[in-house]
Design a protein around this motif. Structure first.
Motif, PDB file in Angstrom:
ATOM      1  N   GLN A  54      48.079  31.348 -70.153  1.00 28.77           N
ATOM      2  CA  GLN A  54      46.801  31.206 -70.899  1.00 28.77           C
ATOM      3  C   GLN A  54      46.431  29.920 -71.087  1.00 28.77           C
ATOM      4  N   SER A  72      40.348  30.198 -81.822  1.00 28.20           N
ATOM      5  CA  SER A  72      40.476  31.564 -81.110  1.00 28.20           C
ATOM      6  C   SER A  72      41.662  31.234 -80.019  1.00 28.20           C
ATOM      7  N   GLY A  74      42.561  34.291 -78.497  1.00 28.86           N
ATOM      8  CA  GLY A  74      42.657  35.252 -77.461  1.00 28.86           C
ATOM      9  C   GLY A  74      43.625  36.605 -77.774  1.00 28.86           C
ATOM     10  N   ALA A  75      43.289  37.568 -77.343  1.00 31.08           N
ATOM     11  CA  ALA A  75      44.110  38.826 -77.623  1.00 31.08           C
ATOM     12  C   ALA A  75      45.228  38.814 -77.009  1.00 31.08           C
ATOM     13  N   LEU A  76      45.807  38.210 -75.908  1.00 31.09           N
ATOM     14  CA  LEU A  76      46.850  38.156 -75.261  1.00 31.09           C
ATOM     15  C   LEU A  76      47.815  37.384 -75.978  1.00 31.09           C
ATOM     16  N   ASP A  78      47.574  36.355 -79.141  1.00 31.71           N
ATOM     17  CA  ASP A  78      47.653  36.910 -80.471  1.00 31.71           C
ATOM     18  C   ASP A  78      48.874  37.737 -80.470  1.00 31.71           C
ATOM     19  N   ALA A  79      48.711  38.725 -79.531  1.00 28.69           N
ATOM     20  CA  ALA A  79      49.738  39.702 -79.347  1.00 28.69           C
ATOM     21  C   ALA A  79      51.252  39.214 -79.004  1.00 28.69           C
ATOM     22  N   THR A 177      47.463  42.135 -70.228  1.00 27.30           N
ATOM     23  CA  THR A 177      46.380  42.834 -70.782  1.00 27.30           C
ATOM     24  C   THR A 177      46.947  43.173 -72.014  1.00 27.30           C
ATOM     25  N   THR A 178      48.134  42.972 -72.266  1.00 21.68           N
ATOM     26  CA  THR A 178      48.897  43.240 -73.689  1.00 21.68           C
ATOM     27  C   THR A 178      47.983  42.953 -74.828  1.00 21.68           C
ATOM     28  N   SER A 179      47.642  43.767 -76.055  1.00 22.79           N
ATOM     29  CA  SER A 179      47.051  43.405 -77.174  1.00 22.79           C
ATOM     30  C   SER A 179      47.825  43.987 -78.393  1.00 22.79           C
ATOM     31  N   THR A 180      47.407  43.436 -79.447  1.00 24.38           N
ATOM     32  CA  THR A 180      48.201  43.907 -80.777  1.00 24.38           C
ATOM     33  C   THR A 180      48.108  45.390 -80.881  1.00 24.38           C
ATOM     34  N   ALA A 181      47.286  46.070 -80.079  1.00 21.22           N
ATOM     35  CA  ALA A 181      47.082  47.794 -80.251  1.00 21.22           C
ATOM     36  C   ALA A 181      48.275  48.415 -79.661  1.00 21.22           C
TER      37      ALA A 181
END
Length: 219
Positions: A54, A72, A74-76, A78-79, A177-181
């Motif tokens: 990234q 920012s 980004g989702a990745l 952050d996770a 594609t990993t996210s905090t979800a």
């Protein structure tokens, strides 16, 4: 290597990805980080690889040698950061207790089913910042759990023998594609035997064991 060797302007994760060296300070935080690198080298390397890729994209957008990361991440990223700093491995044979904890049924999962700890499920702390917090524990410390579910797991864990297998499994679950979800929060001292007072009143403390959010009618 010493933290002072990190070039000015180069992100920590980018330096590790470029050189294979981990800048380290003489403090407890980095001590625990080193221990996790030793225990879970594949997972730590995978987290860094994801972050480094990234950052390379950002460098290409910003110009040679430049990293304009901005506010920012980004989702990745952050996770990856949340798991690296505050993650836990939640090893279970089925999803029953995972679902109960996601639904924040604290008393059901952690008090009524306390005999299942070490039999149907087990946990390992992965995040080095979480380990540092537990040096001076307090009730509200919360870990972000990554579920590893397989009916063939042998519990309780023979921790040293199991680390290599768990390391490989965990690393394989982390992707671009990993996210905090994928994580679910659990107050760490709620796990059976991790706090001296674990009666009904302990788990009814809504400041620590927060209730599941409820949507308003019509939403």
């Amino acid at each position: 290597m010493q933290q002072a060797s990190l070039p000015a302007g180069e992100p920590y994760e980018a330096y590790i990805g470029r050189t294979g060296c981990v800048p380290t300070r003489d403090n407890l935080h980095d001590f625990f980080n080193a221990l996790v690198w030793l225990g879970f080298p594949q997972t730590k390397a995978r987290l860094n690889q994801l972050q480094f890729k990234q950052l390379q994209k950002l460098a290409l957008e910003s110009g040679p040698g430049a990293y304009r990361v901005g506010n920012s991440r980004g989702a990745l990223r952050d996770a990856a950061t949340i798991f690296d700093e505050n993650g836990m491995l939640f090893i279970a044979r089925d999803r029953e207790l995972v679902n109960a904890l996601i639904d924040r049924q604290w008393s059901t999962a952690l008090l009524e089913c306390k005999e299942q700890f070490g039999r149907s499920y087990d946990v390992i702390i992965f995040g080095h910042a979480l380990l540092e917090k537990l040096v001076r524990p307090y009730a509200a410390i919360t870990g972000h759990c990554l579920p590893l579910i397989d009916p063939s797991f042998t519990l309780p864990l023979a921790r040293v023998a199991a680390h290599a297998e768990l390391d490989q499994i965990t690393a394989s679950l982390l992707s671009p594609t990993t996210s905090t979800a994928v994580f679910f929060p659990v107050p760490v001292l709620g796990f059976p035997g991790w706090h001296p007072t674990q009666d009904a009143a302990f788990y009814e403390n809504e400041v620590v064991f927060r209730l599941a959010s409820r949507k308003k009618v019509g939403q």
